[in-house]
Design an enzyme around this catalytic site. Structure first.
Site, PDB file in Angstrom:
ATOM      1  N   ASP A  53       1.022  -1.194  -0.120  1.00 11.64           N
ATOM      2  CA  ASP A  53       0.068  -0.032   0.041  1.00 11.64           C
ATOM      3  C   ASP A  53       0.837   1.242   0.182  1.00 11.64           C
ATOM      4  O   ASP A  53       2.174   1.288   0.287  1.00 11.64           O
ATOM      5  CB  ASP A  53      -0.979   0.235   1.105  1.00 11.64           C
ATOM      6  CG  ASP A  53      -1.651   1.075   1.420  1.00 11.64           C
ATOM      7  OD1 ASP A  53      -2.466   1.512   0.467  1.00 11.64           O
ATOM      8  OD2 ASP A  53      -1.751   1.652   2.463  1.00 11.64           O
TER       9      ASP A  53
ATOM     10  N   ASP B 195      -0.470   5.040   1.361  1.00 17.53           N
ATOM     11  CA  ASP B 195      -0.782   5.887   2.010  1.00 17.53           C
ATOM     12  C   ASP B 195      -0.445   5.223   3.663  1.00 17.53           C
ATOM     13  O   ASP B 195      -1.380   4.055   3.906  1.00 17.53           O
ATOM     14  CB  ASP B 195      -2.232   6.724   1.892  1.00 17.53           C
ATOM     15  CG  ASP B 195      -2.298   7.547   0.893  1.00 17.53           C
ATOM     16  OD1 ASP B 195      -1.395   8.433   0.617  1.00 17.53           O
ATOM     17  OD2 ASP B 195      -3.362   7.288   0.012  1.00 17.53           O
TER      18      ASP B 195
END
Length: 319
Positions: free
Chosen positions: A55, A57
């Site tokens: 991922d 963020d």
């Protein structure tokens, strides 16, 4: 040749108790024996069988900075651009305050969250339409946050490049911001691929996001086209490290062969006590308020150490 369960690293089987980064208080595991088993499989398999799925963020970026400064999301970087219409930020803030609590709610089932995420992304796309926009503004804002990557991120990406390990950055955020931050931080190496929501334009005006929509709970390797260059690169790499900060991130490797060995690392920061059980049930390793890349770097160092021993062995035997 398939993995032989009886094989062990040249220097003997690795034990968790001998790996300091994995014995610290903030490093939690539901099943330490399983973590140890997977690590040994990774080490035996070597870098040529590895891939990373991460991922962006609050996974590649920090969940908090040492000075207490806020770290914007990839959409937050876009929202900070000065040329956006006056009501744009107010409307997107409304959406954030409505849907973000749902996204991180520890009590709502994921199946129920999905519909809300689709609503959020659809409404965001509708707002991001019908006005001109200069993408260089994203670069200007992103340049202020290259320091917000987790400690030792540069070294981690350098390790991955040196070892030739394909790295997929999977983001339900704004891909334009993700690419800008990674590029300006000098970690967007040739082995790194970003799959995310990218802006699209029509007749010089913004026209929402390119399809397919990627939200927190549908981002996984099944969206990689089987004819794509990246799919060709990774489909035989069955040793996978998955990294994320939300429960949905744990499924980012869905779609890979069932025989794959997957290590799921979860960065937990929000609602620690309330979320702990779900994270422990979902991830192999849960890192509580850890703003570094030390654990994934440790795994790579173990793999590389064995790889070097393997390369040296033929030389020694020929002497």
């Amino acid at each position: 040749m398939g993995f032989d369960e009886k094989r062990e690293p040249t220097g003997g089987r690795l034990r968790l108790q001998d790996i300091p980064a994995l014995t610290q208080d903030h490093c939690r595991m539901r099943d330490p024996a399983e973590v140890e088993r997977i690590i040994n499989e990774f080490v035996i398999g070597g870098p040529e069988r590895m891939q990373i799925v991460s991922d962006f963020d609050y996974t590649i970026t920090k969940q908090r900075t040492e000075d207490g400064g806020a770290v914007p999301s990839s959409f937050g970087i876009f929202n900070a651009c000065q040329s956006l219409p006056e009501n744009f930020k107010a409307e997107t803030d409304k959406l954030y305050h409505k849907y973000r609590p749902i996204e991180i709610d520890p009590h709502m089932p994921i199946a129920e969250k999905v519909q809300y995420m689709i609503e959020w992304w659809t409404k965001s796309g509708e707002l991001t339409s019908g006005f001109p926009f200069d993408q260089s503004e994203i670069d200007q804002i992103a340049s202020k946050y290259t320091h917000a990557l987790r400690d030792r991120t540069h070294e981690f990406f350098a390790d991955l490049q040196r070892l030739g390990i394909p790295t997929l950055v999977f983001s339900a955020g704004l891909g334009n911001s993700v690419v800008s931050v990674l590029r300006q931080a000098n970690v967007l190496h040739p082995n790194v691929k970003v799959v995310s929501n990218f802006l699209q334009f029509r007749d010089g005006l913004l026209d929402g996001f390119q399809q397919p929509m990627i939200h927190t709970f549908n981002k996984n390797e099944t969206v990689l086209n089987e004819t794509s260059e990246y799919y060709d690169l990774v489909h035989t790499r069955d040793h996978i490290i998955v990294m994320g900060d939300s429960i949905g991130d744990a499924d980012m490797a869905s779609g890979v062969p069932a025989s794959s060995h997957i290590m799921k690392i979860g960065f937990l920061f929000d609602h620690v006590e309330a979320n702990m059980k779900k994270y422990m049930d979902t991830f192999d390793i849960v890192l509580v308020d850890d703003q570094t890349m030390d654990v994934p770097r440790t795994l790579l160092s173990l793999i590389e150490k064995q790889h070097k021993l393997n390369l040296e062995a033929p030389k020694q035997s020929s002497l």
